[in-house]
Design a protein around this motif. Structure first.
Motif, short mmCIF file in Angstrom:
data_model
loop_
_atom_site.label_atom_id
_atom_site.label_comp_id
_atom_site.label_asym_id
_atom_site.label_seq_id
_atom_site.Cartn_x
_atom_site.Cartn_y
_atom_site.Cartn_z
N SER A 50 0.83 -1.20 0.00
CA SER A 50 0.00 0.00 0.00
C SER A 50 0.86 1.25 0.00
O SER A 50 0.53 2.24 -0.68
CB SER A 50 -0.94 -0.01 1.21
N ARG A 79 1.92 2.24 -3.40
CA ARG A 79 0.81 2.49 -4.34
C ARG A 79 0.50 1.26 -5.18
O ARG A 79 0.18 1.35 -6.37
CB ARG A 79 1.14 3.64 -5.29
N THR A 125 -1.21 -3.02 -5.12
CA THR A 125 -2.33 -3.83 -4.62
C THR A 125 -1.84 -5.24 -4.38
O THR A 125 -0.91 -5.71 -5.04
CB THR A 125 -3.50 -3.86 -5.62
N TYR A 131 -4.64 2.84 -4.85
CA TYR A 131 -4.16 1.66 -4.15
C TYR A 131 -5.11 1.27 -3.04
O TYR A 131 -5.77 2.07 -2.45
CB TYR A 131 -2.77 1.91 -3.59
N SER A 132 -5.16 -0.05 -2.82
CA SER A 132 -5.90 -0.65 -1.73
C SER A 132 -5.55 -2.12 -1.75
O SER A 132 -5.03 -2.64 -2.74
CB SER A 132 -7.41 -0.46 -1.89
N HIS A 133 -5.80 -2.83 -0.67
CA HIS A 133 -5.58 -4.27 -0.69
C HIS A 133 -6.89 -4.95 -0.37
O HIS A 133 -7.63 -4.54 0.52
CB HIS A 133 -4.48 -4.69 0.28
#
Length: 513
Positions: free
Chosen positions: A472, A475, A477, A502-504
């Motif tokens: 994260s 930037r 995933t 970005y996110s997971h």
């Protein structure tokens, strides 16, 4: 004996698209206006019909009084009645004498006839005459249908003292034509009025609902904010013009502002609490590094000493050294997470990800020779921007996770690929997979694949949490798909200095193909 009928195919139900409030109001307004116009039109038609019929009955009464008595059969009664007997209309005349003779016909003004010219006498059929003879002789007007050619006639009959039945009638065609003409005119005017009223109503409703649109826009802005972590500046508020509590929209706007204020205060308190916890973890981790290093050093010194040490003491010191090393790793992981949570800026420099992945796989092969390690990388080096040490820890943690939670003999494949926008790193194993109840939480801290608190496998539950935090911060995933026989961790980083959102996230179903 039973008959097995083939199952009928299930037809998916068609989901009706919900109407917006604006559309429902416009349709309901148009329907209400149409209903009002219909009621007014029907009432007007009936009222006008009664009026026209009453006027026709008055003319019929005057016509009946002008009819001469004792007309011979087969020709006009009285010889030559004037054209004004029926006021220019086709006048129906029937005289039934007491001796049974009947004279019935219609006096029709000839085309282009002037006032005072004699009318033309047109006989009617025996069937029509029979219908007219059934009219009661009570001087009350009655409507009689005389076929498609003559249509309806308004007739009245009375019996003379000499026993004759005298019947006079006037056609209702003018009344019917007037009613139809009025209906078409009223329908056209009503339709035009509905169109104009619908257009004006649509504009009015659109202007009236603008405050609701502004409220929805404010709510949408709040919904797009990430409120689950980090410091959040919830400065979005409903405009003051939409918060007047004397109006319905103002009540909603004022309530929304008060709710946003409470949420902002809660987020501020949560952020302050998280900051204190992170500061405590960082400070504690930093302070623990020194005594842990001292404990580990003294344990190593005892092991390296030339003087003989009793076996039980030697075993105890080896356990102290092992646990101090393990605790040092845990402290380092906690310190790294605290730094990442604090939003410390990552140093972005070119990192040869191909060499980094190859080295990590080689180290894993040495540590766990009972697993089968495969590497798939392109011939050209793949370079990304980021912190080399942190990216190496991502790869190591993924490989350690595959090694720790799979039995010996498992094949672990590490693949690296690139496109114009993304660099993709995947670690896939053919082990037993991740339980479905654990899969949504694999990137949470202290999450484990079993419910026990055993540390025999050396897992702290922070490895994948560090992977998610580092990715994260870069930037990128990270996602996971798992089923029995295959678990696939996929990490993507931006390529060519292109930073994407970005996110997971996690997923249970495997990817297509």
């Amino acid at each position: 004996m039973s008959l097995n009928r083939p199952a009928e195919p299930l037809v998916p139900k068609r989901v009706r698209r919900p109407w917006s409030l604006r559309r429902r109001l416009i349709v309901q307004l148009a329907a209400l206006l149409a209903l009002v116009c219909l009621i007014v039109g029907v009432v007007t038609e009936f009222a006008l019909q009664d009026f026209l019929i009453s006027q026709l009955d008055k003319r019929l009464e005057q016509t009946s009084e002008r009819i001469p008595r004792g007309a011979p059969q087969g020709r006009p009664p009285g010889g030559r009645p004037s054209a004004g007997a029926g006021q220019g209309q086709d006048t129906l005349i029937l005289v039934s004498a007491a001796n049974g003779s009947v004279s019935a016909g219609i006096l029709k003004p000839p085309p282009g006839a002037a006032a005072g010219d004699p009318n033309v006498f047109q006989s009617i059929t025996a069937g029509q005459t029979a219908l007219l003879l059934k009219v009661p002789s009570n001087d009350r007007p009655t409507t009689v249908y005389l076929g498609s050619v003559l249509g309806d006639y308004r007739v009245t009959a009375h019996r003379t003292p000499g026993g004759e039945v005298v019947l006079a009638g006037l056609p209702t065609k003018d009344v019917t034509d007037t009613l139809w003409r009025l209906g078409f005119i009223f329908g056209g005017v009503a339709l035009g009025g509905l169109v104009i009223a619908g257009a004006v109503g649509a504009v009015t409703i659109r202007r009236t609902m603008r405050p609701l649109d502004r409220l929805a826009e404010t709510a949408s802005k709040v919904a797009e904010l990430r409120l689950d972590r980090g410091e959040v500046a919830l400065s979005v508020r409903v405009d003051e013009r939409d918060t007047d509590p004397r109006t319905e929209v103002g009540k909603v706007g004022d309530a929304l502002n008060r709710m946003l204020g409470h949420v902002s205060n809660a987020l501020t308190a949560r952020q302050a609490s998280e900051s204190r916890v992170r500061r405590f973890v960082a400070d504690a981790s930093h302070e623990l590094r020194t005594p842990l290093a001292a404990i580990r050093g003294y344990a190593e010194l005892t092991r390296r000493s030339k003087e003989s040490v009793p076996p039980d003491i030697a075993f105890a010191m080896s356990r102290v050294e092992s646990e101090s090393a393990r605790m040092t790793t845990l402290v380092e992981d906690l310190l790294l997470l605290a730094r990442l949570d604090a939003g410390r800026q990552v140093v972005h420099e070119p990192v040869d990800l191909s060499r980094l992945v190859a080295d990590a796989v080689a180290d894993a092969h040495v540590v766990a020779a009972d697993h089968k390690w495969l590497l798939e990388v392109p011939a050209e080096p793949i370079t990304v921007l980021g912190d080399g040490d942190q990216l190496l820890q991502v790869v190591i943690n993924l490989l350690v996770n595959a090694r720790t939670h799979t039995p010996p003999g498992t094949t672990v494949t590490t693949a690296l690929s690139t496109t114009a926008a993304l660099v993709t790193l995947s670690v896939t194993d053919d082990g037993p997979g991740i339980p479905e109840d654990v899969l949504p939480e694999v990137f949470e801290r202290f999450a484990r694949g079993d419910n026990s608190r055993s540390r025999a496998a050396g897992s702290t539950g922070l490895g994948l949490a560090i992977v998610a935090a580092v990715v994260s911060a870069h930037r990128g995933t990270v996602r996971v798909w798992s089923r029995p026989g295959k678990t696939d961790f996929v990490v993507t980083f931006p390529s060519n200095r292109r930073y994407v959102g970005y996110s997971h996230t996690t997923a249970i179903d495997p990817p297509v193909g």
